[in-house]
Design a protein around this motif. Structure first.
Motif, short mmCIF file in Angstrom:
data_model
loop_
_atom_site.label_atom_id
_atom_site.label_comp_id
_atom_site.label_asym_id
_atom_site.label_seq_id
_atom_site.Cartn_x
_atom_site.Cartn_y
_atom_site.Cartn_z
N LEU A 256 3.20 -4.90 5.08
CA LEU A 256 3.72 -4.08 6.15
C LEU A 256 4.39 -2.81 5.61
CD1 LEU A 256 5.17 -6.78 8.59
CD2 LEU A 256 3.04 -5.48 8.81
N LYS A 257 4.98 -2.90 4.42
CA LYS A 257 5.57 -1.72 3.79
C LYS A 257 4.47 -0.73 3.41
CE LYS A 257 8.53 -0.26 -0.06
NZ LYS A 257 9.30 -0.70 -1.26
N TRP A 260 3.35 1.08 6.54
CA TRP A 260 4.31 2.06 7.03
C TRP A 260 4.32 3.33 6.17
CZ3 TRP A 260 6.32 2.66 11.53
CH2 TRP A 260 7.41 3.52 11.72
N LYS A 261 4.10 3.19 4.88
CA LYS A 261 4.15 4.33 3.96
C LYS A 261 2.88 5.18 4.02
CE LYS A 261 5.52 3.50 -0.22
NZ LYS A 261 5.66 2.81 -1.52
N ASN A 263 -0.06 7.13 5.88
CA ASN A 263 -0.27 7.75 7.19
C ASN A 263 -1.43 7.13 7.96
OD1 ASN A 263 1.85 9.54 6.89
ND2 ASN A 263 0.59 11.16 5.99
N ARG A 266 -0.76 3.50 8.97
CA ARG A 266 0.24 3.47 10.04
C ARG A 266 -0.40 3.85 11.38
NH1 ARG A 266 3.59 6.59 7.86
NH2 ARG A 266 3.29 8.50 9.09
N TYR A 270 -0.67 1.57 14.80
CA TYR A 270 -0.29 1.97 16.16
C TYR A 270 -1.43 1.67 17.13
CZ TYR A 270 3.67 4.62 14.19
OH TYR A 270 4.83 4.99 13.55
#
Length: 484
Positions: A256-257, A260-261, A263, A266, A270
């Protein structure tokens, strides 16, 4: 024990032409059987609630509303941690073991109900349904994606929904035809047979490559693609999977990290999260759970009266029709157009139903509630449910697929739990029209989001999908970097 190749040779003694999809289809059918069993568990509640709360209850005394409510809602809470459990089993020990775990869980559910009529045994059995719920949304689409050719992965990926709806309808039907114990014995037989048969099926080639079993992975691919020898297409597919996994290996273990890092990852998350929320907040979940109450509200003063079982069978048949249709057309029309179309149609049906309640005092046509409820359920099974799962499995690589499906499913289950608790309260406090207008607006916003942000994934490789998700500036930077 016979290997899967020997079993298939006995099952299909005639020569299968090279390149045929028959082995992928067979494997996808068997992967989808636990989704059928999950549908059995959900569908069982409708006819059995009537029986267990009647004076003829096999328990001896009728169950209370509180006991029935616990049985209905607890799977959604158990689903939250079990999504990560099923993802962890699939990633660490293989998709095959995760699927076999689902069959063992299904068999345990029916065995518990056969062995005891104690309410706590019933509640325990219903809690186990949460494991199969998570497996249907995490393990089944992931497994099918990893054994399928690009040109049929969408159609096969929709089979989880198709088999789930078949399972629901099957439970509705035998619930009217058979006795309590006969129903349980029939539903126990299905996962027990599946467990034995699926032992002969292959593991996911992606998982085998991850474990360094290259030779076994190539043999599985040859069997799935109906190739007699290790030809160029098998080598090309193996190389692509290796490159995908090598890119993932360069990143940290905390997935998950990483998402998130990065683009692109992530943005993909979404998309997956909004798709999952839209799937649960289109109105189909409370419609299916509270169909009897909704039909009762809408039939007051119209003369339309349907029994709860009739409601369930009608909606179950509509669900099955939608799931059958999407599996037939998803590879022709693509994910994005179908998702937009079903969102818009669902939004329209919910807004029309809400408006019907607003103008109920002027006696609008009595067939509108029945039609709009059926359209909403059809849209869910024809687009929102199957395509969002297929889409999520296609926008992530092997390393992230299970974790993302687990995370979005956990959050969606939490939303389901609260919306089922609040649905009746909202109807009593703010009238039914408020709830259905909310569902309609959510579906409309989802359609707009899909149009603007979601890439088409049909028959495309991951890097092509990710390239489309880049901004224009990022695309120019990438082109400059590649030209150096």
């Amino acid at each position: 024990m016979l290997g899967y190749s020997a079993v298939i040779n006995m099952t299909f003694p005639l020569a299968v032409p090279e390149g045929y999809k028959i082995n992928q289809i067979l494997c996808a059918i068997l992967i989808s059987i636990p989704a059928f069993s999950y549908g059995n568990s959900i569908g069982w509640m409708s006819p059995m609630t009537l029986l267990l709360q009647s004076q003829e209850s096999p328990k001896g005394v009728p169950l209370t509303d509180l006991e029935i409510s616990c049985m209905a809602s607890l799977p959604y809470i158990v689903c939250i941690p079990s999504t990560y459990l099923m993802a962890a089993i699939g990633d660490r020990y293989g998709r095959k073991l995760a699927l076999l775990t689902m069959s063992v869980t299904s068999a345990t559910i029916w065995l518990l109900k056969l062995c005891s009529m104690n309410i706590w045994v019933f509640i325990l059995a219903r809690m186990l349904v949460g494991i199969n719920m998570s497996g249907t949304c995490v393990t089944c689409p992931t497994y099918i994606k990893e054994i399928s050719d690009n040109d049929i992965r969408g159609a096969l990926g929709c089979w989880g929904t198709l088999f789930f709806t078949m399972g629901c309808l099957f439970s509705y039907i035998i619930g009217d035809l058979c006795s309590y114990r006969v129903i349980l014995l029939i539903l126990l037989t299905i996962p027990a047979l599946h467990f034995v048969i699926f032992l002969t099926m292959p593991e996911s080639p992606s998982y085998l490559l991850k474990k360094g079993k290259d030779e076994e992975a190539s043999k599985v691919l040859m069997w799935l693609r109906c190739r007699k020898q290790y030809d160029f297409s098998i080598k090309e597919e193996m190389d692509y999977m290796k490159q995908e996994q090598q890119r993932d290996d360069n990143q940290t273990a905390f997935l998950l990290k990483n998402i998130w890092k990065d683009n692109i990852l992530r943005r993909a998350f979404y998309i997956a999260l909004i798709a999952a929320m839209a799937r649960e907040l289109c109105g189909s979940v409370p419609i299916l759970i509270f169909a009897g109450d909704i039909f009762k509200m809408s039939s007051e003063g119209t003369g339309i009266v349907m029994s709860p079982n009739q409601n369930a069978m009608v909606l179950g048949a509509v669900q099955l029709l939608g799931a059958t249709l999407v599996s037939a057309i998803v590879e022709r029309f693509g994910r994005k157009p179908l998702l937009v179309a079903t969102c818009l149609l669902s939004a329209t049906s919910m807004c029309v139903l809400a408006s019907w309640f607003v103008f109920q005092n002027v006696h609008p046509p009595s067939w509108i509630p029945v039609l709009t409820l059926c359209i909403a359920v059809f849209c869910d099974s024809c687009g929102l449910l199957p395509i969002t799962l297929v889409l999520t499995s296609e926008i992530y690589s092997f390393k992230y697929r299970g974790t993302v499906l687990a995370t979005t499913m956990a959050l969606a289950s939490l939303v389901d739990f609260f919306q089922l608790i609040l649905f009746k309260f909202l109807i009593k406090v703010a009238n039914a029209c408020s709830a259905f207008y909310i569902y309609g607006v959510i579906s409309l916003l989802t359609a707009l989001y899909v149009l603007v942000k979601v890439p088409e994934t049909r028959n495309r490789k991951l890097e092509d999908i990710y390239y489309e998700m880049r901004t224009e500036a990022e695309k120019r930077q990438l082109e400059i970097r590649n030209s150096i």
